[in-house]
Design a protein around this motif. Structure first.
Motif, PDB file in Angstrom:
ATOM      1  N   THR A  11       0.616  -1.314  -0.190  1.00 22.85           N
ATOM      2  CA  THR A  11       0.021  -0.008   0.209  1.00 22.85           C
ATOM      3  C   THR A  11       0.856   1.651  -0.350  1.00 22.85           C
ATOM      4  O   THR A  11       0.439   2.534  -0.608  1.00 22.85           O
ATOM      5  CB  THR A  11      -0.954  -0.345   1.336  1.00 22.85           C
ATOM      6  OG1 THR A  11      -2.090  -1.150   1.659  1.00 22.85           O
ATOM      7  CG2 THR A  11      -1.651   1.092   1.056  1.00 22.85           C
ATOM      8  N   VAL A  12       1.995   1.626   0.810  1.00 18.71           N
ATOM      9  CA  VAL A  12       2.905   1.967   0.673  1.00 18.71           C
ATOM     10  C   VAL A  12       3.492   2.403  -0.489  1.00 18.71           C
ATOM     11  O   VAL A  12       3.630   4.138  -0.997  1.00 18.71           O
ATOM     12  CB  VAL A  12       4.261   1.727   1.903  1.00 18.71           C
ATOM     13  CG1 VAL A  12       5.041   3.552   1.641  1.00 18.71           C
ATOM     14  CG2 VAL A  12       3.617   1.871   3.649  1.00 18.71           C
ATOM     15  N   VAL A  13       4.015   1.628  -1.435  1.00 16.12           N
ATOM     16  CA  VAL A  13       4.385   1.624  -2.549  1.00 16.12           C
ATOM     17  C   VAL A  13       3.829   2.353  -3.483  1.00 16.12           C
ATOM     18  O   VAL A  13       3.641   3.307  -4.170  1.00 16.12           O
ATOM     19  CB  VAL A  13       5.142   0.725  -3.185  1.00 16.12           C
ATOM     20  CG1 VAL A  13       5.420   0.536  -4.714  1.00 16.12           C
ATOM     21  CG2 VAL A  13       6.120   0.085  -2.033  1.00 16.12           C
ATOM     22  N   THR A  14       2.291   1.179  -3.494  1.00 18.32           N
ATOM     23  CA  THR A  14       0.908   2.005  -4.407  1.00 18.32           C
ATOM     24  C   THR A  14       0.817   3.510  -4.762  1.00 18.32           C
ATOM     25  O   THR A  14       0.636   4.032  -4.559  1.00 18.32           O
ATOM     26  CB  THR A  14       0.050   1.327  -4.418  1.00 18.32           C
ATOM     27  OG1 THR A  14      -0.130  -0.006  -4.363  1.00 18.32           O
ATOM     28  CG2 THR A  14      -1.306   1.307  -5.098  1.00 18.32           C
ATOM     29  N   GLU A  15       1.255   3.588  -3.029  1.00 16.10           N
ATOM     30  CA  GLU A  15       0.426   5.083  -2.697  1.00 16.10           C
ATOM     31  C   GLU A  15       1.585   6.429  -2.804  1.00 16.10           C
ATOM     32  O   GLU A  15       1.334   7.358  -3.717  1.00 16.10           O
ATOM     33  CB  GLU A  15       0.207   5.732  -0.666  1.00 16.10           C
ATOM     34  CG  GLU A  15       0.116   7.122  -0.870  1.00 16.10           C
ATOM     35  CD  GLU A  15      -1.042   7.561  -1.297  1.00 16.10           C
ATOM     36  OE1 GLU A  15      -1.729   8.374  -0.801  1.00 16.10           O
ATOM     37  OE2 GLU A  15      -2.253   6.843  -2.118  1.00 16.10           O
ATOM     38  N   MET A  16       2.674   5.682  -2.400  1.00 15.97           N
ATOM     39  CA  MET A  16       4.599   6.258  -3.265  1.00 15.97           C
ATOM     40  C   MET A  16       4.115   6.893  -4.700  1.00 15.97           C
ATOM     41  O   MET A  16       4.395   8.144  -5.540  1.00 15.97           O
ATOM     42  CB  MET A  16       5.579   6.083  -2.389  1.00 15.97           C
ATOM     43  CG  MET A  16       5.766   6.014  -1.869  1.00 15.97           C
ATOM     44  SD  MET A  16       7.283   5.014  -1.724  1.00 15.97           S
ATOM     45  CE  MET A  16       8.667   5.959  -1.689  1.00 15.97           C
ATOM     46  N   ASN A  17       3.591   5.899  -5.701  1.00 14.75           N
ATOM     47  CA  ASN A  17       3.460   5.850  -7.300  1.00 14.75           C
ATOM     48  C   ASN A  17       2.558   6.856  -7.645  1.00 14.75           C
ATOM     49  O   ASN A  17       2.612   7.735  -8.435  1.00 14.75           O
ATOM     50  CB  ASN A  17       3.275   4.149  -7.547  1.00 14.75           C
ATOM     51  CG  ASN A  17       4.311   4.083  -7.914  1.00 14.75           C
ATOM     52  OD1 ASN A  17       4.866   3.932  -8.749  1.00 14.75           O
ATOM     53  ND2 ASN A  17       4.665   3.099  -7.043  1.00 14.75           N
ATOM     54  N   ARG A  18       1.516   7.145  -6.972  1.00 18.53           N
ATOM     55  CA  ARG A  18       0.426   7.720  -6.728  1.00 18.53           C
ATOM     56  C   ARG A  18       0.943   9.100  -7.130  1.00 18.53           C
ATOM     57  O   ARG A  18       0.768  10.316  -7.533  1.00 18.53           O
ATOM     58  CB  ARG A  18      -0.841   7.288  -6.070  1.00 18.53           C
ATOM     59  CG  ARG A  18      -2.166   8.384  -6.039  1.00 18.53           C
ATOM     60  CD  ARG A  18      -3.503   8.240  -5.213  1.00 18.53           C
ATOM     61  NE  ARG A  18      -2.747   8.760  -4.582  1.00 18.53           N
ATOM     62  CZ  ARG A  18      -3.175  10.526  -3.843  1.00 18.53           C
ATOM     63  NH1 ARG A  18      -3.416  11.155  -4.913  1.00 18.53           N
ATOM     64  NH2 ARG A  18      -2.747  10.878  -2.789  1.00 18.53           N
ATOM     65  N   LEU A  19       1.823   9.589  -5.753  1.00 20.06           N
ATOM     66  CA  LEU A  19       2.073  11.008  -5.241  1.00 20.06           C
ATOM     67  C   LEU A  19       3.322  11.176  -6.065  1.00 20.06           C
ATOM     68  O   LEU A  19       3.475  12.341  -6.402  1.00 20.06           O
ATOM     69  CB  LEU A  19       2.460  10.351  -3.879  1.00 20.06           C
ATOM     70  CG  LEU A  19       2.484  10.290  -2.685  1.00 20.06           C
ATOM     71  CD1 LEU A  19       2.691  10.645  -1.046  1.00 20.06           C
ATOM     72  CD2 LEU A  19       0.689  12.013  -2.355  1.00 20.06           C
ATOM     73  N   GLY A  20       3.376  10.393  -6.825  1.00 20.29           N
ATOM     74  CA  GLY A  20       4.714  10.893  -7.750  1.00 20.29           C
ATOM     75  C   GLY A  20       6.612  10.502  -6.624  1.00 20.29           C
ATOM     76  O   GLY A  20       7.003  11.676  -7.170  1.00 20.29           O
ATOM     77  N   MET A  21       5.827   9.739  -5.529  1.00 22.69           N
ATOM     78  CA  MET A  21       7.655   9.971  -4.973  1.00 22.69           C
ATOM     79  C   MET A  21       8.350   8.557  -5.263  1.00 22.69           C
ATOM     80  O   MET A  21       7.933   7.838  -5.374  1.00 22.69           O
ATOM     81  CB  MET A  21       6.994  10.111  -3.754  1.00 22.69           C
ATOM     82  CG  MET A  21       8.422  10.131  -2.161  1.00 22.69           C
ATOM     83  SD  MET A  21       7.744   9.856  -0.964  1.00 22.69           S
ATOM     84  CE  MET A  21       6.673  11.238  -0.388  1.00 22.69           C
ATOM     85  N   LEU A  22       9.650   9.371  -5.485  1.00 28.30           N
ATOM     86  CA  LEU A  22      10.299   7.552  -5.657  1.00 28.30           C
ATOM     87  C   LEU A  22      10.857   6.882  -4.737  1.00 28.30           C
ATOM     88  O   LEU A  22      10.682   7.481  -3.603  1.00 28.30           O
ATOM     89  CB  LEU A  22      11.962   8.620  -6.661  1.00 28.30           C
ATOM     90  CG  LEU A  22      11.739   8.928  -7.390  1.00 28.30           C
ATOM     91  CD1 LEU A  22      13.794  10.339  -7.522  1.00 28.30           C
ATOM     92  CD2 LEU A  22      11.782   8.539  -9.074  1.00 28.30           C
TER      93      LEU A  22
END
Length: 232
Positions: A217-228
């Motif tokens: 879920t963290v990785v999915t949210e980072m991708n949504r935000l545009g965070m590497l």
């Protein structure tokens, strides 16, 4: 190997690995020209951690306009200051990710609070030296800031434990200028398998098989935000 082959091997090594002095005299003008037109992005700088350990989080005790090369600083793990404005300029740095690191020995609310203090230190630095540093909000800012002769500044959270198990904190860190997060520092955050244990020894197993459900879920949210997503 014949004497001729040996000579050729030495000649090739001399050509590929010239001394520093020869390299500088031969390529420095070309290197500076390249850096003046292309953005050199440094992906990790521990200056905020040095500020905490060597200067009690007090920017008034540290003048970044001076070259501190060779100066010894008590409290800093590496004993000296690696970064100042003269050396950033000399190195042609166009954009910088400032690490807002907190060790895995600190977790939960304390990790979040200390991370916010590290983030504040970066923002304060940019405010103290506005002619040199500017915070980035979007990718286009990096190019604009570079063209203005300043160093585009972003931040990296150096361990998933620093969000304290909260996606809301992850999102707030992004809003404050964090543009990458390392999933696992030594010991890991509990939701991702690290390569190294908290004591510095290598892990021999991956009980989560990489990530658990929250980790995904963290990785999915980072991708949504545009965070590497930093895997290093």
């Amino acid at each position: 190997m014949s004497s001729e082959q040996t000579k050729r091997t030495h000649d090739e090594k001399d050509e590929l690995y010239p001394t520093h002095k020869e390299t500088t005299s031969t390529y420095i003008t070309q290197a500076r020209e390249i850096h003046s037109k292309n953005i050199l992005i440094d992906g990790h700088n521990d200056l905020p951690w040095a500020l905490r350990n060597g200067f009690a989080m007090n920017w008034s005790s540290l003048d970044l306009t001076k070259n501190h090369q060779g100066s010894k600083v008590e409290g800093i793990p590496w004993s000296s200051l690696h970064t100042d404005i003269p050396r950033l300029r000399q190195g042609g740095v166009g954009a910088q990710f400032w690490s807002v690191y907190i060790p895995t020995s600190v977790d939960g609310p304390d990790a979040i609070a200390l991370t916010l203090e590290q983030i504040d230190a970066v923002h304060t630095m940019c405010e103290r030296y506005p002619d040199t540093f500017e915070m980035v909000e979007r990718a286009s800012d990096v190019e604009r800031i570079f063209k203005e002769g300043k160093i585009a500044s972003m931040m990296g959270v150096e361990g998933g434990h620093q969000i304290g198990g909260s996606l809301r904190c992850l999102r707030m860190f992004y809003r404050l200028g964090v543009r990458y997060m390392t999933l696992t520092h030594n010991g890991g955050p509990g939701w991702a398998d690290p390569a190294v244990n908290a004591d510095g020894t290598f892990c021999r197993s991956a009980p989560l098989n990489g990530l658990n459900d929250f980790g995904r879920t963290v990785v999915t949210e980072m991708n949504r935000l545009g965070m590497l997503v930093d895997l290093s």
